[in-house]
Design an enzyme around this catalytic site. Structure first.
Site, mmCIF file in Angstrom:
data_model
loop_
_atom_site.group_PDB
_atom_site.id
_atom_site.type_symbol
_atom_site.label_atom_id
_atom_site.label_comp_id
_atom_site.label_asym_id
_atom_site.label_seq_id
_atom_site.Cartn_x
_atom_site.Cartn_y
_atom_site.Cartn_z
ATOM 1 N N THR A 15 0.809 -0.947 -0.037
ATOM 2 C CA THR A 15 0.153 0.081 -0.028
ATOM 3 C C THR A 15 0.917 1.132 0.079
ATOM 4 O O THR A 15 1.919 1.332 0.356
ATOM 5 C CB THR A 15 -0.951 -0.011 1.197
ATOM 6 N N ASP A 16 0.198 2.452 -0.074
ATOM 7 C CA ASP A 16 0.883 3.718 -0.105
ATOM 8 C C ASP A 16 0.148 4.631 0.747
ATOM 9 O O ASP A 16 -0.953 4.266 1.289
ATOM 10 C CB ASP A 16 0.984 4.184 -1.504
ATOM 11 N N ALA A 17 0.658 5.871 0.971
ATOM 12 C CA ALA A 17 -0.023 6.984 1.809
ATOM 13 C C ALA A 17 -1.226 7.386 1.379
ATOM 14 O O ALA A 17 -2.078 8.016 1.811
ATOM 15 C CB ALA A 17 0.921 7.993 2.114
ATOM 16 N N GLY A 18 -1.532 7.001 -0.187
ATOM 17 C CA GLY A 18 -3.104 7.171 -0.501
ATOM 18 C C GLY A 18 -4.095 6.191 0.001
ATOM 19 O O GLY A 18 -5.407 6.524 -0.153
#
Lengths: 131, 131, 131, 131
Positions: A15-18
């Protein structure tokens, strides 16, 4: 030719910070499906096979429709649409239940390991790709 | 021995769904600093040097204090605290301005590329590590 | 407390130019095992649970013994050795058949999502961690 | 519109067991260039901007020509070829000296953070994209 389906769980590493799966990582999911598809056809060492040859990705065209999220249970699919002497082309998707998240066309070429020159796919591998 | 400092920008690839830098990735930042520290001492190929030897990480002990976030401008540091015949030990940190985000002790061993047996660090490399 | 075991296949994404699994990635394998261990105990959203709390890794100490390679079939293990009010400690390994490749002690803390302050692990989660 | 150029060093984290840069990682290099291009135009928070909007990659088409290797010093480029109301399109490359390693067309869309619905790019950002 038959479609191969590989279950893929989304972990925090994906995952990422979005708050969604980092878009680059769908390519990893798809590669896992290509690899297992090959293994399923009896090729235990799908990526670097023999001492002299390896597969490299030649081009990718990918469309993103909907995001996957942490803990999702996805399926990555792989299906050969063309198998030529030195390369093959796959249609691949990542889906969640019946929902298409992204789809791609991936061209994979056989090359020599040293010089990375185009090389003929070994007959047994090509036959597997076509089945 | 002197501390080496490498600026590191946080990109979306480094983050996770918690909205912070994925904790595993600090080890990448630290490795970049180790690599550039070596390059700074005149070793252009820090990770896989010569035809026969390579460095491998033997152990890591890392403490996380505060999270880094997307777009942060960090500094990864590297300082040798011990350089022995077949390995060296580094103290490393990742900081944001004056704030310590995480700190680690990393032991890096020299091994043969084939068998991965412990091997003596070449004299010139060892000397660089001690300077 | 019981050991959880998760099979992990090594893909090309996990490897590096040394021809082995990139050492940082064992931490990803271990985290997958921690996550599935939690899921196995009935917690469907192991990493970011509730709206207000999340788990963060507080510290890791990891020893690397032998390298894994492309296409290897590994097992990542997870076992709680201590479960306190605001954190727990796990012993984790990555093995290939009977061979220990690396082992780690990982301390995971429960924090608030906004301020990342230490917080009590919810009773049901703590109970699961202790079982 | 002007081309932005970002130097990128290849670290061991970027490579794979084929001895080359893992093809997926060129997309990370390109994203760093997009991000710095935006920052260069005065937008300090390029990926997740404002409280309500974010950019997501809508599609990528990428061709791989030659491999990059460990320790290479590359340049990732970014150039806007079309900037519409809710998306923009970039042509991007990764080069080593004068040699083209890979090239891509990347379509980036502006969406709302919650529902991920298409949204108008804020005027100041759009103006920057067009300059």
């Amino acid at each position: 030719m038959a479609e191969y389906r590989l279950p893929v769980r989304v972990y925090i590493e994906d995952t990422d910070a979005g708050g969604i799966v980092y878009y680059v990582n769908y390519l990893k999911f798809m590669e896992r499906a290509r690899t297992e598809w090959f293994r399923d056809r009896g090729h235990e060492k799908p990526a670097l096979f023999g001492d002299d040859l390896m597969f490299v990705v030649h081009s990718v065209s990918i469309d993103y429709r909907r995001p996957a999220r942490l803990d999702d249970c996805l399926v990555a699919t792989a299906r050969v649409t063309r198998a030529a002497r030195t390369y093959f082309v796959m249609e691949q998707t990542v889906v969640r239940d019946d929902e298409l998240l992204c789809s791609a066309e991936v061209k994979v070429a056989c090359v020599t390991r040293g010089q990375m020159k185009p090389a003929a796919i070994p007959a047994a591998v090509l036959e597997a790709a076509r089945s």
